[in-house]
Design an enzyme around this catalytic site. Sequence first.
Site, PDB file in Angstrom:
ATOM      1  N   CYS A 165       1.218  -1.474  -0.146  1.00  0.00           N
ATOM      2  CA  CYS A 165      -0.255   0.354   0.205  1.00  0.00           C
ATOM      3  C   CYS A 165       1.077   1.649  -0.196  1.00  0.00           C
ATOM      4  O   CYS A 165       0.335   2.301   0.081  1.00  0.00           O
ATOM      5  CB  CYS A 165      -1.129   0.140   1.150  1.00  0.00           C
ATOM      6  SG  CYS A 165      -2.125  -1.488   0.691  1.00  0.00           S
TER       7      CYS A 165
ATOM      8  N   GLU B  42     -13.229   0.753   3.130  1.00  0.00           N
ATOM      9  CA  GLU B  42     -11.895   0.661   1.799  1.00  0.00           C
ATOM     10  C   GLU B  42     -12.373   0.070   1.095  1.00  0.00           C
ATOM     11  O   GLU B  42     -12.401   0.104  -0.548  1.00  0.00           O
ATOM     12  CB  GLU B  42     -10.611   0.612   2.621  1.00  0.00           C
ATOM     13  CG  GLU B  42      -9.636   1.214   1.600  1.00  0.00           C
ATOM     14  CD  GLU B  42      -7.997   1.042   2.138  1.00  0.00           C
ATOM     15  OE1 GLU B  42      -7.772   2.100   2.861  1.00  0.00           O
ATOM     16  OE2 GLU B  42      -7.948  -0.438   2.710  1.00  0.00           O
TER      17      GLU B  42
ATOM     18  N   HIS C 275     -11.912  10.970  -6.882  1.00  0.00           N
ATOM     19  CA  HIS C 275     -11.206  11.338  -8.471  1.00  0.00           C
ATOM     20  C   HIS C 275      -9.408  12.680  -7.539  1.00  0.00           C
ATOM     21  O   HIS C 275      -9.136  12.786  -9.223  1.00  0.00           O
ATOM     22  CB  HIS C 275     -11.845  11.557  -9.460  1.00  0.00           C
ATOM     23  CG  HIS C 275     -12.326   9.989 -10.234  1.00  0.00           C
ATOM     24  ND1 HIS C 275     -13.662   9.837  -9.170  1.00  0.00           N
ATOM     25  CD2 HIS C 275     -12.377   9.333 -10.875  1.00  0.00           C
ATOM     26  CE1 HIS C 275     -14.190   8.723 -10.275  1.00  0.00           C
ATOM     27  NE2 HIS C 275     -13.195   8.654 -10.957  1.00  0.00           N
TER      28      HIS C 275
END
EC number: 4.1.2.50
Length: 150
Positions: A25, A135, A75
Site C-alpha cells: 500500500c 475501503e 477522483h
Amino acid sequence: MPKIRVTKRFHFEMAHALYQYDGVCRNIHGHSYKLEVTLKGEPLNRPGHPKDGMVMDFGELKNMVKENVVSRFDHVMMVNRLVPEEQVAMLKKISERIFVVDFQPTTENIATFIAEILKQQLPEEIELFSIRLYETATSFAEWFAADNAE
C-alpha cells in the site's frame, strides 16, 4: 421527544499511497470508498411544517456531504504532506486532483478527517453520531462521537 439516528450512504473513488509503509500500500492504488454518515437528533415537532418528523431532511444531508466531502475527495490522489515535494510535483504533472493532507491517508485517518469536516457543517441541534468508511467490501473504519468527546 425521542432521539433518533438517521444514516445516509455515499460513495466516491479515490487513490492514495501510504508514505513509507512497509507493504504494497506504499504504492499508488485506489479504492471505491463507501461512506455512511449517521446523525443524531430530535425529529422536528411542528405539525403542518413540511419537515415535521425529520431529524434532518435527507436531501439537505446529501447536499452537505456531497459538497463538503464527495466533491473534494472523488477522483483525487491523496498523499501525506511528508511525501517529498519533487514527487508531489511529478504527480501534479499527470493529475489535476492531488490532495495533500497532514496525515497518513489511512481509512482511519480519512474517517476522522471527514468527521471534523462535517461537524463544522451541522446545525447546533443535530449531532454527528458516527462515520463509517469502507475501503473495501470487507474492511472499514468507524468514528463515533461518543469515543471522541472533547
